[in-house]
Design an enzyme around this catalytic site. Structure first.
Site, mmCIF file in Angstrom:
data_model
loop_
_atom_site.group_PDB
_atom_site.id
_atom_site.type_symbol
_atom_site.label_atom_id
_atom_site.label_comp_id
_atom_site.label_asym_id
_atom_site.label_seq_id
_atom_site.Cartn_x
_atom_site.Cartn_y
_atom_site.Cartn_z
ATOM 1 N N GLY A 156 -26.166 33.301 -42.272
ATOM 2 C CA GLY A 156 -26.423 32.006 -41.816
ATOM 3 C C GLY A 156 -26.268 31.925 -40.698
ATOM 4 O O GLY A 156 -27.832 31.851 -39.712
ATOM 5 N N THR A 215 -34.565 24.920 -48.430
ATOM 6 C CA THR A 215 -34.256 23.330 -49.225
ATOM 7 C C THR A 215 -36.417 22.998 -49.308
ATOM 8 O O THR A 215 -36.143 23.148 -48.319
ATOM 9 C CB THR A 215 -33.523 22.359 -48.969
ATOM 10 O OG1 THR A 215 -32.494 23.184 -48.046
ATOM 11 C CG2 THR A 215 -34.449 20.894 -48.526
ATOM 12 N N GLY A 224 -9.210 10.312 -65.284
ATOM 13 C CA GLY A 224 -9.977 11.314 -66.365
ATOM 14 C C GLY A 224 -11.680 10.558 -65.676
ATOM 15 O O GLY A 224 -12.627 11.756 -65.998
ATOM 16 N N GLU A 231 -26.526 23.517 -42.102
ATOM 17 C CA GLU A 231 -26.803 23.612 -40.693
ATOM 18 C C GLU A 231 -25.849 23.538 -40.127
ATOM 19 O O GLU A 231 -25.371 22.513 -39.057
ATOM 20 C CB GLU A 231 -27.489 21.620 -40.587
ATOM 21 C CG GLU A 231 -28.330 21.996 -41.617
ATOM 22 C CD GLU A 231 -29.580 20.874 -41.175
ATOM 23 O OE1 GLU A 231 -29.765 20.344 -40.114
ATOM 24 O OE2 GLU A 231 -29.921 20.595 -42.178
ATOM 25 N N GLU A 275 -16.485 26.062 -39.163
ATOM 26 C CA GLU A 275 -15.685 26.409 -38.188
ATOM 27 C C GLU A 275 -17.567 26.918 -36.678
ATOM 28 O O GLU A 275 -16.974 26.869 -36.166
ATOM 29 C CB GLU A 275 -16.100 28.193 -38.691
ATOM 30 C CG GLU A 275 -14.745 28.685 -39.742
ATOM 31 C CD GLU A 275 -14.980 27.356 -41.300
ATOM 32 O OE1 GLU A 275 -16.441 27.306 -41.198
ATOM 33 O OE2 GLU A 275 -13.982 27.065 -41.955
#
Lengths: 268, 392
Positions: free
Chosen positions: B141, B168, B353, B376, B380
């Site tokens: 990636g 996408t 809940g 994108e 990190e």
């Protein structure tokens, strides 16, 4: 084909509305102002007629300074130009006064080629009286075609022609035809209003907005506003909170219980 | 007080009248059209064609492109404003727009020949077609240099083979093209020569696999693509041969600002939903928002959304002024995505809940938030970019 659409700025339809304590008029500062929803359908219909038959669409708006937003939105949708009737004397005007001012403003268009069609939403979401289109037609001496769910135009060369509408009724619809110029009011079944595009928003900046005062229109301030109103709000109360509903528990006889309930309310 | 010239002041979070009109228009569209229908598409993992068609009519896909190519004559910031407002209500439609514009159409506008622009941009700007960008591969990636997809010139055609992952908008009925990065040779220093090539949908050998089953963004279209001896004309090369790596790095720098806008939208949507819920839901005889434990939580959510918005506005302004913006874009993307995750977690907590029930918008936001820290450029990678830019 010159079309004029009358638009109104109203308090946000879904917000809780309040009246001013001093003069029992609508407190416009308490809620977000928006363009009257039904008027968006009127603008859309006018733009569609223009796309088919050519010509020009003008919006006519009577309202305070903040109504500029509604004028600008109409222009962003594709309307060509605007007339904004802005005058402090208009505060508290009723439907009769509104129709007087709108007809006076339409009268000033005679010099610039007049108009073939006036389109309005069939009601505003604040007052909800549905009378202004009829009053306006009467003042202008023009045919009125109200509650249209479909409009078609048969334009004649060199002006004139006819307009035909399907008029929504409780039982179905009536087909009504009139010669142009005419006044048409539309219901929300008629179309799906477009959202302004960014190009439209940018273009709206450069479109002409003609601001008119009561004096410009030759309207006496005694005939409009709170003082000139034929009806007055004497007092008001807020609506009582909604009562809890009836809960029908189905113990094998749910259907007949529902039928009994509906019958007791004379729904069936 | 001395008079202050407005140009001496930071612009802050104020929008021009025109951008404010655009923001309001998209807000209204998201509220009236997207909000009532999107949950059903999300649950069925179906692509909302009708919503996308209406977004096209509004000109959203053409926002940052000039009118001569069918665009709206706006800029990248206008796109970000629209993305934020859509993401306040739903991230699937927002990412569909983001990918279509900033990954699908933008590389063609930025690097394409005049013929390529004339061929593709009008239909991409109108939303009639969607474009996709095939960069990521199953084995890599963020490490784009690890590209395995290969393309070689065979006469006057490129012959492409390889696989792309997580792409996408690549498999919808209206997908028109995928721009694919591929190794087209070796540089003198032994590194790979990477180029971008336009592959129209339905080119023989180009197969779109079935949709991934995703944790979030379920009404958006994400596919794995395979290319087996796919032939396209040599003229489909996008930009200069060997510039593919540099091209997508610049596309990704911009794309970070758009993803930041998506994160801010989601974070603000969490505030909207939490305020609504905390003022109506009662416990122990009063609305739960009367309790400081809830009220402060919501206040903190608003603080995060607001500060993240300032960060992306700043990055966008630098970019549009032509100044260096790499660090600011990384900051905006990193911060917005992380606070989107935090706000989604807190909004779910406010809802108790019910927040764990898929029918509540906050549940969708919770599921949609995590990918923002990954897509994108992961968090990190953003930290790495910021640290490097500081000279570390």
């Amino acid at each position: 084909m010159n079309i004029v659409v009358c638009v109104k700025q109203v308090p946000d339809t879904w917000s809780e509305k309040r009246l001013n304590d001093e003069d029992n008029t609508l407190d416009r500062a308490a809620t977000d102002p928006v363009m009257n929803e039904m008027d968006e359908y009127a603008v859309e219909e006018a733009l569609r007629i223009k796309e088919m038959h050519g010509g020009e669409v003008t919006v006519l708006c009577m309202g305070p300074d903040a109504a500029t937003e509604t004028v600008r939105k109409s222009l962003s949708m594709g309307v060509d130009k605007a007339i904004h009737v802005l005058d402090e004397g208009l505060h508290g005007s009723d439907a009769l006064a509104t129709s007087l001012v709108l007809s006076a403003a339409l009268g000033t268009l005679a010099d610039s080629g007049g108009f073939d069609l006036v389109v309005l939403g069939s009601e505003s979401s604040d007052a909800r009286m549905s009378v202004v289109p009829a009053m306006l037609a009467e003042r202008l001496g023009l045919p009125q075609l109200t509650f249209a769910k479909e409009v078609s135009i048969d334009a004649a060369d060199g002006g004139g022609g006819t307009v035909t509408i399907k008029r929504l009724t409780d039982d179905g619809y009536q087909v009504i035809e009139a010669s142009l110029p005419a006044v048409v009011s539309v219901v929300e079944k008629i179309n799906e209003p477009r959202y302004p595009s960014f190009k439209g928003i940018m273009a709206a900046k450069k479109k002409p907005v003609d601001t008119k005062s009561l004096a410009d229109l030759g309207v006496e301030s005694a005939d409009v506003g709170l003082g000139g109103a034929w009806s007055a709000v004497e007092s008001f109360e807020t609506a009582p909170p909604r009562q809890a509903g009836t809960i029908v528990t189905d113990e094998g006889d749910g259907a007949s219980k529902l039928a009994e309930f509906l019958a007791s309310k004379k729904f069936i | 007080m001395t008079d202050v010239d407005a140009s001496d002041l930071p612009a802050g979070a104020r929008l021009s009248d025109e951008l404010e009109s655009l923001r309001k228009t998209v807000e209204e569209f998201a509220h009236d059209v997207v909000a009532p229908t999107i949950a059903d598409f999300y649950e069925r993992e179906a692509f909302p064609y009708e919503i996308v068609r209406q977004m096209g009519q509004m000109g959203l896909f053409g926002l940052p492109f000039p009118e001569e190519y069918g665009g709206m004559g706006g800029n990248y910031f206008a796109l970000c404003i629209a993305l934020e407002e859509l993401a306040r209500v739903d991230s699937s439609v927002a990412i569909t727009l983001e990918a279509a514009v900033s990954l699908g159409a933008m590389p063609i506008y930025r690097f394409g020949t005049e013929e390529q622009k004339r061929e593709w941009l009008p239909r991409l700007c109108s939303g009639e077609l969607l474009g996709a960008f095939g960069l990521t591969e199953p084995g890599g990636g963020s490490d784009a240099g690890a590209t395995l997809t290969r393309a070689r010139l065979d006469g006057d055609e490129w012959l492409i083979s390889g696989t792309k992952a997580f792409i996408t908008n690549s498999g919808t009925d209206i997908t028109g093209l995928v721009t694919v990065t591929a190794v087209t040779g070796e540089l003198p220093d032994g590194r790979k020569e990477i180029s971008s090539i336009i592959v129209p949908s339905a080119t023989p050998g180009f197969t779109v696999s079935k949709k991934y089953s995703k944790v979030g963004w379920n009404a958006s279209d994400t596919r794995e693509l395979s290319f087996t001896d796919v032939r396209v004309p040599a003229a489909n090369l996008l930009g200069e041969r060997g510039r593919g790596y540099a091209q997508f790095l610049s596309i990704l720098d911009e794309g970070r600002i758009a993803i930041a806008a998506l994160g801010v939208g989601l974070a603000q949507g969490c505030v909207d939903e939490s305020v609504k819920y905390a003022t109506t839901r009662e416990a122990f005889g009063r609305p739960i928002g009367d309790n400081q434990a809830i009220a402060f939580k919501v206040a903190d959510m608003e603080v995060r959304a607001h500060t993240a918005r300032l960060a992306y506005y700043d990055a966008a302004a630098r970019m549009l002024r032509g100044e260096p913006f790499k660090r600011q874009a990384a900051i905006a993307k990193l911060y917005s995505s992380e606070i989107a995750v935090t706000n989604a977690r807190e909004a779910t907590q406010v809802h108790g809940g019910y927040g764990f029930m898929n029918e509540y918008p906050v549940a969708r936001m919770w599921r949609d938030s995590k990918i923002l820290e990954i897509g994108e450029g992961t968090s990190e990678v953003q930290r790495m970019l910021i640290a490097r830019d500081l000279g570390l």
